[in-house]
Design an enzyme around this catalytic site. Structure first.
Site, PDB file in Angstrom:
ATOM      1  N   GLN A  13     -11.390  32.180   9.911  1.00  0.00           N
ATOM      2  CA  GLN A  13     -10.804  33.389  10.491  1.00  0.00           C
ATOM      3  C   GLN A  13     -10.540  34.459   9.439  1.00  0.00           C
ATOM      4  O   GLN A  13     -10.967  35.611   9.578  1.00  0.00           O
ATOM      5  CB  GLN A  13      -9.481  33.043  11.196  1.00  0.00           C
ATOM      6  CG  GLN A  13      -9.637  32.144  12.407  1.00  0.00           C
ATOM      7  CD  GLN A  13      -8.303  31.919  13.093  1.00  0.00           C
ATOM      8  OE1 GLN A  13      -7.928  32.656  14.001  1.00  0.00           O
ATOM      9  NE2 GLN A  13      -7.574  30.908  12.655  1.00  0.00           N
ATOM     10  N   THR A  64      -7.430  22.700   7.922  1.00  0.00           N
ATOM     11  CA  THR A  64      -6.370  23.283   8.760  1.00  0.00           C
ATOM     12  C   THR A  64      -6.146  22.556  10.083  1.00  0.00           C
ATOM     13  O   THR A  64      -5.278  22.965  10.854  1.00  0.00           O
ATOM     14  CB  THR A  64      -6.677  24.763   9.060  1.00  0.00           C
ATOM     15  OG1 THR A  64      -7.960  24.862   9.681  1.00  0.00           O
ATOM     16  CG2 THR A  64      -6.663  25.590   7.784  1.00  0.00           C
ATOM     17  N   TYR A 127      -0.554  17.795   6.340  1.00  0.00           N
ATOM     18  CA  TYR A 127      -1.049  19.153   6.085  1.00  0.00           C
ATOM     19  C   TYR A 127      -0.084  19.919   5.181  1.00  0.00           C
ATOM     20  O   TYR A 127      -0.488  20.474   4.152  1.00  0.00           O
ATOM     21  CB  TYR A 127      -1.233  19.881   7.413  1.00  0.00           C
ATOM     22  CG  TYR A 127      -1.586  21.350   7.265  1.00  0.00           C
ATOM     23  CD1 TYR A 127      -2.787  21.741   6.682  1.00  0.00           C
ATOM     24  CD2 TYR A 127      -0.710  22.342   7.717  1.00  0.00           C
ATOM     25  CE1 TYR A 127      -3.108  23.084   6.549  1.00  0.00           C
ATOM     26  CE2 TYR A 127      -1.030  23.688   7.591  1.00  0.00           C
ATOM     27  CZ  TYR A 127      -2.229  24.053   7.005  1.00  0.00           C
ATOM     28  OH  TYR A 127      -2.542  25.392   6.863  1.00  0.00           O
TER      29      TYR A 127
END
Length: 285
Positions: A13, A64, A127
């Site tokens: 993104q 992610t 994460y």
């Protein structure tokens, strides 16, 4: 001569938005993803950086998938913790400045005030832990770097929450969304624009520091979705629910609003309000 800028994770993104924001008239841009450069391989990183000799490296690459990280910790650590170390060392070798993207997940999410860069990190997920380790590697090794923590990133590119909610509205008349997780949606185009502004002021990057960037304002995931549907004139019945109704492998922060005072003052950056940016993003869909 134009500065050479190396961007990793270019197909994500933020990387995609940087392609729109950064001008090849001003810079020599080198966009890479895993096909062009495996940033988990220190030899490949060193050779590629030595060959390109960038003035600035922007690391947008990360593992992610927050839930998948819980069962794939080894690969998450390679990409989120080890790769930033290799990039930091390679940047030092060619006297390049590093811009590294991190996350609000480095915090526990149990605070209830906007989070400053100096607040204690205590991640609850693989994460978050691997991203925090990546931050520490950059802080300890990079001579001149900017670490930017951001939150709730979305874009007209890639897969994200906005697209998921719009897809759901096409498949069902009722959508349930949690209202007890609070943060700030961040339009990746705005973050890319902020990075472009930081690059213009690269002479200010004389050491390594952490900054926070998200759009202005505060929202729950329910608020975010309600605005998505309002702006797209969706008649979907939206139901607010508690997080316990949606158990996930990785715990989401209950509160991850970031204090952006430092980045606004240091780089004189103006940050748009989240609902305005959402409207701008949806116009691109």
């Amino acid at each position: 001569m134009k500065d050479i800028i190396l961007i990793t994770g270019a197909n994500g993104q933020l990387g995609s938005e940087l392609k729109d924001v950064l001008s090849d008239k001003l810079y020599d841009l080198v966009f890479t993803d895993v096909e062009e450069l495996d940033i988990t391989d220190p030899k490949s990183v060193n050779e590629f950086v030595e060959r390109q000799k960038p003035n600035i490296i922007i690391n947008c690459a990360a593992y992610t998938n927050v839930d998948k990280c819980e069962t794939d910790a080894e690969n998450a650590r390679l990409l989120n913790a080890e790769a930033p170390k290799y990039l930091a060392l390679a940047a030092n070798n060619v006297n390049a400045k590093l811009i590294h993207i991190s996350t609000d997940y480095v915090f526990s999410g149990n605070h209830y005030k906007p989070l400053c860069e100096t607040d204690t990190c205590n991640p609850n997920t693989v994460y978050g832990k691997t991203k925090l380790e990546g931050e520490k590697n950059v802080l300890s090794l990079a001579k001149q770097a900017v670490i930017i923590r951001t939150s709730w990133l979305y874009s007209s590119y890639g897969n994200n929450f906005v697209k998921t909610m719009l897809n759901l509205s096409e498949k069902t008349d009722i959508v349930k969304v949690v209202f007890d997780q609070i943060g700030t949606p961040t339009y990746a185009y705005d973050l890319a624009s902020a990075i472009a502004e930081i690059i213009k002021q690269k002479e200010k990057i004389i050491d390594t520091q952490i900054f926070h960037y998200s759009n202005e304002g505060v929202a729950s995931w329910y608020d975010f979705t309600a605005n998505i549907y309002r702006l797209r004139n969706k008649k979907t019945n939206l139901i607010p629910v508690l997080s316990v109704e949606f158990p996930r492998p990785a715990q989401r922060p209950f509160y991850s609003v970031l204090d952006k005072s430092k980045i606004k003052q240091f780089f004189n950056i103006e940050i748009p309000y989240w609902s305005v940016s959402l409207e701008n993003c949806l116009k691109k869909f």
